[in-house]
Scaffold this motif. Structure first.
Motif, mmCIF file in Angstrom:
data_model
loop_
_atom_site.group_PDB
_atom_site.id
_atom_site.type_symbol
_atom_site.label_atom_id
_atom_site.label_comp_id
_atom_site.label_asym_id
_atom_site.label_seq_id
_atom_site.Cartn_x
_atom_site.Cartn_y
_atom_site.Cartn_z
ATOM 1 N N LEU A 123 0.670 -1.205 -0.035
ATOM 2 C CA LEU A 123 -0.011 0.041 -0.140
ATOM 3 C C LEU A 123 0.738 1.332 0.110
ATOM 4 N N GLY A 124 2.256 1.191 0.070
ATOM 5 C CA GLY A 124 3.087 2.164 -0.003
ATOM 6 C C GLY A 124 3.048 3.097 1.220
ATOM 7 N N LEU A 125 2.889 2.275 2.331
ATOM 8 C CA LEU A 125 2.759 2.957 3.454
ATOM 9 C C LEU A 125 3.891 2.927 4.455
ATOM 10 N N VAL A 126 5.259 2.397 4.110
ATOM 11 C CA VAL A 126 6.238 2.096 4.796
ATOM 12 C C VAL A 126 6.950 3.371 5.435
ATOM 13 N N PRO A 127 6.798 4.691 4.650
ATOM 14 C CA PRO A 127 7.376 5.763 5.029
ATOM 15 C C PRO A 127 6.603 6.480 6.337
ATOM 16 N N TYR A 128 5.332 5.991 6.414
ATOM 17 C CA TYR A 128 4.222 6.600 7.256
ATOM 18 C C TYR A 128 3.964 5.663 8.607
ATOM 19 N N LEU A 129 4.573 4.475 8.927
ATOM 20 C CA LEU A 129 4.457 3.598 9.996
ATOM 21 C C LEU A 129 4.477 4.131 11.380
ATOM 22 N N ASN A 130 5.323 4.978 11.431
ATOM 23 C CA ASN A 130 5.652 5.892 12.779
ATOM 24 C C ASN A 130 4.592 6.915 13.057
ATOM 25 N N ARG A 131 3.705 7.276 11.996
ATOM 26 C CA ARG A 131 3.026 8.790 12.180
ATOM 27 C C ARG A 131 1.664 8.290 12.717
ATOM 28 N N LYS A 132 0.961 9.153 13.261
ATOM 29 C CA LYS A 132 -0.357 8.981 13.997
ATOM 30 C C LYS A 132 -1.350 9.442 12.776
ATOM 31 N N PRO A 133 -2.615 8.752 12.967
ATOM 32 C CA PRO A 133 -3.536 9.317 11.737
ATOM 33 C C PRO A 133 -3.885 10.682 11.290
ATOM 34 N N LYS A 134 -3.542 11.680 12.333
ATOM 35 C CA LYS A 134 -4.016 13.212 12.207
ATOM 36 C C LYS A 134 -2.733 13.544 11.397
ATOM 37 N N GLN A 135 -1.535 13.049 11.201
ATOM 38 C CA GLN A 135 -0.685 13.524 10.368
ATOM 39 C C GLN A 135 -0.629 12.961 8.960
ATOM 40 N N LEU A 136 -1.648 12.187 8.722
ATOM 41 C CA LEU A 136 -1.927 11.656 7.105
ATOM 42 C C LEU A 136 -2.986 12.428 6.582
ATOM 43 N N SER A 137 -3.023 12.202 5.153
ATOM 44 C CA SER A 137 -3.946 12.976 4.418
ATOM 45 C C SER A 137 -5.265 11.827 4.344
ATOM 46 N N GLY A 138 -6.276 12.010 3.657
ATOM 47 C CA GLY A 138 -7.532 11.170 3.714
ATOM 48 C C GLY A 138 -7.220 9.971 2.869
ATOM 49 N N GLY A 139 -6.568 10.040 1.947
ATOM 50 C CA GLY A 139 -6.157 9.167 0.927
ATOM 51 C C GLY A 139 -5.177 8.051 1.812
ATOM 52 N N GLN A 140 -4.241 8.467 2.514
ATOM 53 C CA GLN A 140 -3.426 7.864 3.378
ATOM 54 C C GLN A 140 -4.209 7.160 4.537
ATOM 55 N N ARG A 141 -5.104 7.961 5.179
ATOM 56 C CA ARG A 141 -5.689 7.117 6.200
ATOM 57 C C ARG A 141 -6.707 5.920 5.678
ATOM 58 N N GLN A 142 -7.227 6.183 4.528
ATOM 59 C CA GLN A 142 -8.007 5.148 3.775
ATOM 60 C C GLN A 142 -7.130 3.805 3.734
ATOM 61 N N ARG A 143 -6.144 4.228 3.194
ATOM 62 C CA ARG A 143 -5.176 3.198 2.834
ATOM 63 C C ARG A 143 -4.528 2.218 4.225
ATOM 64 N N VAL A 144 -4.375 3.129 5.186
ATOM 65 C CA VAL A 144 -4.195 2.292 6.486
ATOM 66 C C VAL A 144 -5.480 1.604 6.994
ATOM 67 N N ALA A 145 -6.602 1.912 6.652
ATOM 68 C CA ALA A 145 -7.978 1.184 6.962
ATOM 69 C C ALA A 145 -7.969 -0.043 5.999
ATOM 70 N N VAL A 146 -7.411 -0.193 5.011
ATOM 71 C CA VAL A 146 -7.299 -1.054 4.018
ATOM 72 C C VAL A 146 -6.280 -2.123 4.484
ATOM 73 N N GLY A 147 -5.164 -1.465 4.883
ATOM 74 C CA GLY A 147 -4.016 -2.250 5.158
ATOM 75 C C GLY A 147 -4.382 -3.047 6.558
ATOM 76 N N ARG A 148 -5.243 -2.496 7.522
ATOM 77 C CA ARG A 148 -5.603 -3.179 8.712
ATOM 78 C C ARG A 148 -6.451 -4.337 8.429
ATOM 79 N N ALA A 149 -7.213 -4.321 7.265
ATOM 80 C CA ALA A 149 -8.048 -5.627 6.667
ATOM 81 C C ALA A 149 -6.889 -6.674 6.208
ATOM 82 N N ILE A 150 -6.104 -5.922 5.244
ATOM 83 C CA ILE A 150 -5.415 -6.796 4.480
ATOM 84 C C ILE A 150 -4.467 -7.673 5.633
ATOM 85 N N VAL A 151 -3.822 -7.186 6.747
ATOM 86 C CA VAL A 151 -3.053 -8.175 7.606
ATOM 87 C C VAL A 151 -3.872 -9.192 8.150
ATOM 88 N N ARG A 152 -4.971 -9.373 8.330
ATOM 89 C CA ARG A 152 -5.886 -10.252 8.858
ATOM 90 C C ARG A 152 -6.044 -11.723 7.923
#
Length: 367
Positions: A123-152
């Motif tokens: 998902l191209g999220l490796v550079p953002y792994l140490n950030r909190k959600p408020k430091q992300l754009s809307g698209g990045q937050r949506q990718r985190v939500a998708v990533g949370r589903a993928i890991v399962r």
């Protein structure tokens, strides 16, 4: 090919008697991208929530990965859900948001790390792994939500209007990313949207719903080319399909528009299928793309010509949208013409090979 999800005669009736979903039947094959589409209140999100276990099924069977799961808890259904509002934990980093569901299941930390890193790379999220959600754009937050589903690593991904909070440009980018993600994972996706552009671009099959009933299940191309009824015809496609009321003449050779006397010559194929409707009312339907104003098409289609009384036009670079009327019927034509159109009356014609007819009473396409 095995079915990952089967809904068999599934109904949802609420305690107050409201029937939200009627007799829903589908077999979703492994690796399909199924899109449930329709206007607000049509039952699409309720259907998704029944698959997730967030709504109880009133009657019928839900089978996931070969097992009936009507009474199985959501956490034991081997599904992962992505919501419209992301639902991220504000106090956790991206890494811990993605790892959370595995952590509470007491999965081995080495396994958790491997899964999170794999999903982050996809998902191209490796550079953002140490950030909190408020430091992300809307698209990045949506990718985190998708990533949370993928890991399962679920059997089925359920996505409930995941792009509706994003702006138009970002929605386009995320659509592309979801398509690529689906190809990479080769997983089964069930996706809810009211946006028919998302439905046409993402789906291997679309399920169009209205008032709790399934109207049609088909590939995007099949649904665009051969809508099952007037509702699907008007819902799928931008701009929407044009409709014209009229009747088939007694000889079965022409469609005659109500109140104008305008006649349109039927093709041989149409003459064959319209046999039971001689002298009867029908609805003619044609997409804006198949209404032409150029000399070549006008010469070819002399017996399906008419005049559009133009209300206004939209110049969109590669094409114009012409809004007007023919008699009392509103009409929209999509004309691939680089010039701006200023005429108030325009000669036009149908490509009769692309015209459908619908039964006025049942609203179903006449086959």
């Amino acid at each position: 090919m095995s079915a990952d999800v089967i809904l068999k005669d599934v109904n949802k009736v609420y305690p107050n008697g409201f029937h939200a979903v009627y007799d829903f039947n589908i077999e979703i094959q492994k690796g399909e991208f199924i899109v449930l589409a329709g206007p607000s209140g049509c039952g699409k999100s309720t259907t998704l929530r029944m698959i997730a276990g967030l709504e109880e099924i009133s009657s019928g069977d839900l089978i996931i990965n070969g097992k009936k799961v009507n009474n199985v808890a959501p956490k034991d259904r081997d599904i992962a859900m992505v919501f419209q509002n992301y639902a991220l934990y504000a106090h956790m980093t991206v890494y811990h948001n993605m790892a959370f569901s595995l952590t509470i299941r007491k999965v081995d930390p080495v396994e958790i790390h491997a899964r999170v890193m794999k999903a982050a790379e996809v998902l191209g999220l490796v550079p953002y792994l140490n950030r909190k959600p408020k430091q992300l754009s809307g698209g990045q937050r949506q990718r985190v939500a998708v990533g949370r589903a993928i890991v399962r690593d679920p059997v089925v991904f359920l996505l409930d209007e995941p792009l509706s909070n994003l702006d138009a440009k970002l929605r386009g980018t995320m659509r592309k990313e979801l398509m690529q993600l689906h190809e990479r994972l080769n997983a089964t996706f069930v996706y809810v949207t009211h946006d028919q552009i998302e439905a046409l671009t993402l789906a291997t099959r679309i399920v169009v719903m209205k008032d709790g009933y399934v109207q049609q299940i088909a590939t995007p191309k099949e649904m665009f080319d051969n809508p099952e009824n007037l509702f699907v015809a008007g819902f799928i496609g931008t701009p929407p399909m044009n409709f014209m009321q009229g009747m088939i003449d007694e000889a079965g050779e022409y469609f005659v528009q109500d109140g104008t006397g305008l006649k349109f010559k039927l093709t041989h194929h149409q003459e064959e299928i319209i046999g039971n409707y001689l002298g009867k009312k029908v609805t003619l339907a044609v997409r804006a793309e198949y209404i032409y104003i150029d000399d070549a098409h006008l010469a070819e289609n002399k017996e399906s010509q008419f005049t559009i009384n133009v209300d206004y036009t939209e110049y969109l670079g590669a094409y114009n949208l012409i809004y007007g009327n023919v008699g009392d019927e509103a009409i929209i034509s999509k004309v691939y013409n680089r010039q701006e159109i200023t005429d108030k009356e325009i000669k036009a014609c149908f490509d009769m090979n692309q015209v459908h007819f619908f039964d006025v009473e049942t609203t179903k396409r006449i086959r």
